[in-house]
Design a protein around this motif. Structure first.
Motif, PDB file in Angstrom:
ATOM      1  N   GLY A  13     -20.487 -20.870  15.787  1.00  0.00           N
ATOM      2  CA  GLY A  13     -20.810 -21.747  14.665  1.00  0.00           C
ATOM      3  C   GLY A  13     -20.274 -23.151  14.917  1.00  0.00           C
ATOM      4  N   THR A  14     -19.558 -23.326  16.052  1.00  0.00           N
ATOM      5  CA  THR A  14     -19.030 -24.654  16.377  1.00  0.00           C
ATOM      6  C   THR A  14     -19.574 -25.176  17.708  1.00  0.00           C
ATOM      7  N   PHE A  15     -20.546 -24.468  18.296  1.00  0.00           N
ATOM      8  CA  PHE A  15     -21.022 -24.838  19.637  1.00  0.00           C
ATOM      9  C   PHE A  15     -22.275 -25.714  19.633  1.00  0.00           C
ATOM     10  N   GLY A  16     -23.100 -25.597  18.604  1.00  0.00           N
ATOM     11  CA  GLY A  16     -24.392 -26.270  18.639  1.00  0.00           C
ATOM     12  C   GLY A  16     -24.324 -27.709  18.152  1.00  0.00           C
ATOM     13  N   ASP A  17     -25.363 -28.492  18.456  1.00  0.00           N
ATOM     14  CA  ASP A  17     -25.508 -29.794  17.804  1.00  0.00           C
ATOM     15  C   ASP A  17     -25.685 -29.548  16.308  1.00  0.00           C
ATOM     16  N   PHE A  18     -26.416 -28.474  16.006  1.00  0.00           N
ATOM     17  CA  PHE A  18     -26.446 -27.909  14.666  1.00  0.00           C
ATOM     18  C   PHE A  18     -26.223 -26.411  14.816  1.00  0.00           C
ATOM     19  N   SER A  19     -25.412 -25.831  13.932  1.00  0.00           N
ATOM     20  CA  SER A  19     -25.213 -24.385  13.952  1.00  0.00           C
ATOM     21  C   SER A  19     -25.600 -23.841  12.588  1.00  0.00           C
ATOM     22  N   ILE A  20     -26.120 -22.634  12.577  1.00  0.00           N
ATOM     23  CA  ILE A  20     -26.552 -22.088  11.286  1.00  0.00           C
ATOM     24  C   ILE A  20     -25.897 -20.731  11.023  1.00  0.00           C
ATOM     25  N   LEU A  21     -25.720 -20.459   9.719  1.00  0.00           N
ATOM     26  CA  LEU A  21     -25.159 -19.176   9.276  1.00  0.00           C
ATOM     27  C   LEU A  21     -26.123 -18.552   8.273  1.00  0.00           C
ATOM     28  N   SER A  22     -26.035 -17.237   8.106  1.00  0.00           N
ATOM     29  CA  SER A  22     -26.812 -16.556   7.066  1.00  0.00           C
ATOM     30  C   SER A  22     -25.878 -15.705   6.218  1.00  0.00           C
ATOM     31  N   PHE A  23     -26.154 -15.711   4.913  1.00  0.00           N
ATOM     32  CA  PHE A  23     -25.406 -14.856   3.988  1.00  0.00           C
ATOM     33  C   PHE A  23     -26.371 -13.927   3.270  1.00  0.00           C
ATOM     34  N   ASN A  24     -27.353 -13.424   4.004  1.00  0.00           N
ATOM     35  CA  ASN A  24     -28.303 -12.483   3.427  1.00  0.00           C
ATOM     36  C   ASN A  24     -27.570 -11.170   3.083  1.00  0.00           C
ATOM     37  N   GLY A  25     -28.283 -10.291   2.390  1.00  0.00           N
ATOM     38  CA  GLY A  25     -27.643  -9.105   1.825  1.00  0.00           C
ATOM     39  C   GLY A  25     -26.902  -8.221   2.807  1.00  0.00           C
ATOM     40  N   ASN A  26     -27.381  -8.135   4.043  1.00  0.00           N
ATOM     41  CA  ASN A  26     -26.744  -7.190   4.962  1.00  0.00           C
ATOM     42  C   ASN A  26     -25.914  -7.875   6.048  1.00  0.00           C
ATOM     43  N   LYS A  27     -25.676  -9.162   5.920  1.00  0.00           N
ATOM     44  CA  LYS A  27     -24.893  -9.874   6.948  1.00  0.00           C
ATOM     45  C   LYS A  27     -23.399  -9.618   6.756  1.00  0.00           C
ATOM     46  N   ILE A  28     -22.587 -10.216   7.608  1.00  0.00           N
ATOM     47  CA  ILE A  28     -21.151  -9.925   7.616  1.00  0.00           C
ATOM     48  C   ILE A  28     -20.503 -10.295   6.276  1.00  0.00           C
ATOM     49  N   ILE A  29     -20.918 -11.412   5.684  1.00  0.00           N
ATOM     50  CA  ILE A  29     -20.627 -11.651   4.266  1.00  0.00           C
ATOM     51  C   ILE A  29     -21.942 -12.060   3.603  1.00  0.00           C
ATOM     52  N   THR A  30     -22.018 -11.829   2.301  1.00  0.00           N
ATOM     53  CA  THR A  30     -23.277 -12.110   1.620  1.00  0.00           C
ATOM     54  C   THR A  30     -23.054 -12.948   0.370  1.00  0.00           C
ATOM     55  N   THR A  31     -24.085 -13.732   0.026  1.00  0.00           N
ATOM     56  CA  THR A  31     -24.098 -14.422  -1.266  1.00  0.00           C
ATOM     57  C   THR A  31     -25.281 -13.902  -2.076  1.00  0.00           C
ATOM     58  N   SER A  32     -25.751 -12.712  -1.723  1.00  0.00           N
ATOM     59  CA  SER A  32     -26.982 -12.064  -2.194  1.00  0.00           C
ATOM     60  C   SER A  32     -28.177 -12.614  -1.425  1.00  0.00           C
ATOM     61  N   GLY A  33     -28.124 -13.841  -1.038  1.00  0.00           N
ATOM     62  CA  GLY A  33     -29.121 -14.501  -0.200  1.00  0.00           C
ATOM     63  C   GLY A  33     -28.636 -15.921  -0.057  1.00  0.00           C
ATOM     64  N   GLY A  34     -28.637 -16.436   1.171  1.00  0.00           N
ATOM     65  CA  GLY A  34     -28.164 -17.805   1.364  1.00  0.00           C
ATOM     66  C   GLY A  34     -27.903 -18.072   2.829  1.00  0.00           C
ATOM     67  N   GLY A  35     -27.570 -19.319   3.095  1.00  0.00           N
ATOM     68  CA  GLY A  35     -27.279 -19.705   4.472  1.00  0.00           C
ATOM     69  C   GLY A  35     -26.518 -21.005   4.484  1.00  0.00           C
ATOM     70  N   ALA A  36     -26.217 -21.478   5.682  1.00  0.00           N
ATOM     71  CA  ALA A  36     -25.519 -22.764   5.776  1.00  0.00           C
ATOM     72  C   ALA A  36     -25.835 -23.441   7.086  1.00  0.00           C
ATOM     73  N   MET A  37     -25.740 -24.760   7.057  1.00  0.00           N
ATOM     74  CA  MET A  37     -25.809 -25.556   8.274  1.00  0.00           C
ATOM     75  C   MET A  37     -24.399 -26.037   8.573  1.00  0.00           C
ATOM     76  N   VAL A  38     -23.937 -25.764   9.800  1.00  0.00           N
ATOM     77  CA  VAL A  38     -22.642 -26.285  10.223  1.00  0.00           C
ATOM     78  C   VAL A  38     -22.933 -27.487  11.111  1.00  0.00           C
TER      79      VAL A  38
END
Ligand SMILES: *Cc1c(COP(=O)(O)O)cnc(C)c1O
Length: 379
Positions: free
Chosen positions: A177-202
């Protein structure tokens, strides 16, 4: 019937409801608010330096906005790991660009540096230099970042790091999450942590973060009325979802430990079974969150296929799942270029993801163990 054992299901830590309640009490029921900035702060602290986080409605939306900010548009080419979930590749089509799929290597199952360089040389020879490279850390296992970034730097092509499955994983001690020019995360229901559905740009700068938020909130120019000089999107995370995310951050490290214990359980379960290998870290440079634990089955040695084991587990109400079907084999991408040696096809044929959640009970784990042992003893 025994209760269902899921592959990976939401696991609340306890404070999620407190943050969501606060949102109700203060009437911040909107795609902005104190939980959104609070969750962004938590993530920025987690990544430490050089990370500016914008919370979005999904990981797929984050990749879409990364492509837009890198200026990828109609007719451009984007190199993308073939062995992944469609959320990595679909946004390339959203911007009218063409995905060029790159195969994986067997050690991390992620983008193969050799195939990447071959693809780059060939695309440039054919007259078009790719505009971006999308690298994935599949199932939480870090990709060979040193080799891949060296090639990206040599050809001066920006990297979008798809860390949707890899929050908490590290490569040579550095967080995915710190390697890309842009890095992305997901917080979908079955991911390592969830927000019920969501994501982020790092992002790597505050400026990029603000630009991401700008595009994610309909590209509003600075004016008292609504004025737009660019096309924007409605991609911001809601304050309710972010409340769940704040609670989840409190238990992230604990849940990663539990997932790693699940992987250790499978390593032990299969250690004497010839023809079954559990996906594991290549050496100490690689530290996986083991979002999912996966195995490969050599039918010639075991006498059964991954699909036969999957069906046996299903009968006992235990969910397992084939590995991701490579993008270059997907009907929707059949006309896209592909560089590789069928490694990911091989993995897809032999692989199976097993229940990996941080919330599996001792009796769940016992049921998994008994079902698998009983199945194997038939061969
Ligand atoms: C889940 C996932 C995505 C997409 O994230 P969403 O939040 O579901 O849109 C992208 N890439 C990979 C590898 C994923 O596993």
């Amino acid at each position: 019937m025994n209760s269902k054992i899921w592959l990976s299901s939401p696991h609340m830590g306890g404070s999620e409801e407190k943050y969501v309640e606060e949102a109700f009490e203060t009437n911040w029921i909107a795609p902005l608010g104190p939980n959104v900035s609070g969750f962004e702060n938590d993530l920025e602290k987690y990544f430490n330096k050089n990370s500016n986080v914008a919370c979005l409605s999904s990981g797929t939306a984050a990749i879409h906005l990364a492509l837009i900010q890198l200026g990828v548009g109609y007719g451009d080419e984007v190199l993308c790991q073939s062995f992944t979930f469609c959320g990595s590749a679909n946004p390339i089509a959203y911007v009218g660009a063409n995905p060029i799929f790159v195969d994986s290597e067997f050690e991390t199952w992620n983008m193969c540096p050799k195939h990447l360089e071959k693809a780059l040389k060939d695309r440039i020879k054919k007259g078009k230099k790719p505009k971006a490279i999308i690298i994935v850390h599949l199932y939480g296992m870090p990709a060979k970042m040193d080799d891949l970034l060296e090639i990206a730097n040599k050809y001066k092509i920006p990297v979008i790091e798809d860390a949707a499955e890899a929050l908490g994983s590290t490569y040579k001690g550095r967080k995915c999450g710190t390697f890309g020019d842009f890095s992305i995360l997901s917080f979908n229901g079955n991911k390592i942590i969830t927000t019920s559905g969501g994501g982020a740009m790092v992002c790597r700068s505050e400026e990029d973060k603000q630009k991401t938020i700008f595009y994610a909130t309909q590209a509003r120019d600075k004016a008292p009325y609504y004025e737009h000089t660019q096309i924007g999107y409605n991609y911001r995370m809601s304050n309710i979802s972010a409340g769940i995310g704040r609670g989840q951050m409190e238990v992230l490290d604990k849940h990663i430990d539990l997932r790693r214990k699940m992987n250790a359980f499978y390593l032990d379960l299969f250690k004497e079974i010839e023809g079954i290998t559990v996906m594991k870290e290549l050496n100490e440079d690689y530290h996986s969150n083991f979002w999912l634990s996966c195995i490969l089955i050599e039918k010639e040695k075991t006498g059964f296929t991954a699909e036969m084991l999957r069906l046996a587990l299903e009968k006992e109400n235990i969910e397992s799942r084939p590995l991701w079907k490579p993008m270059h084999l997907q009907p929707v991408f059949k006309d896209c270029a592909y560089y590789g040696n069928r490694e990911s096809e091989n993995l897809f044929k032999k692989g199976l993801c097993l229940p990996s959640g941080s919330n599996l009970s001792v009796s769940d784990i016992d049921r998994i163990s008994k079902t698998i042992k009983k199945f194997i003893s038939r061969f």
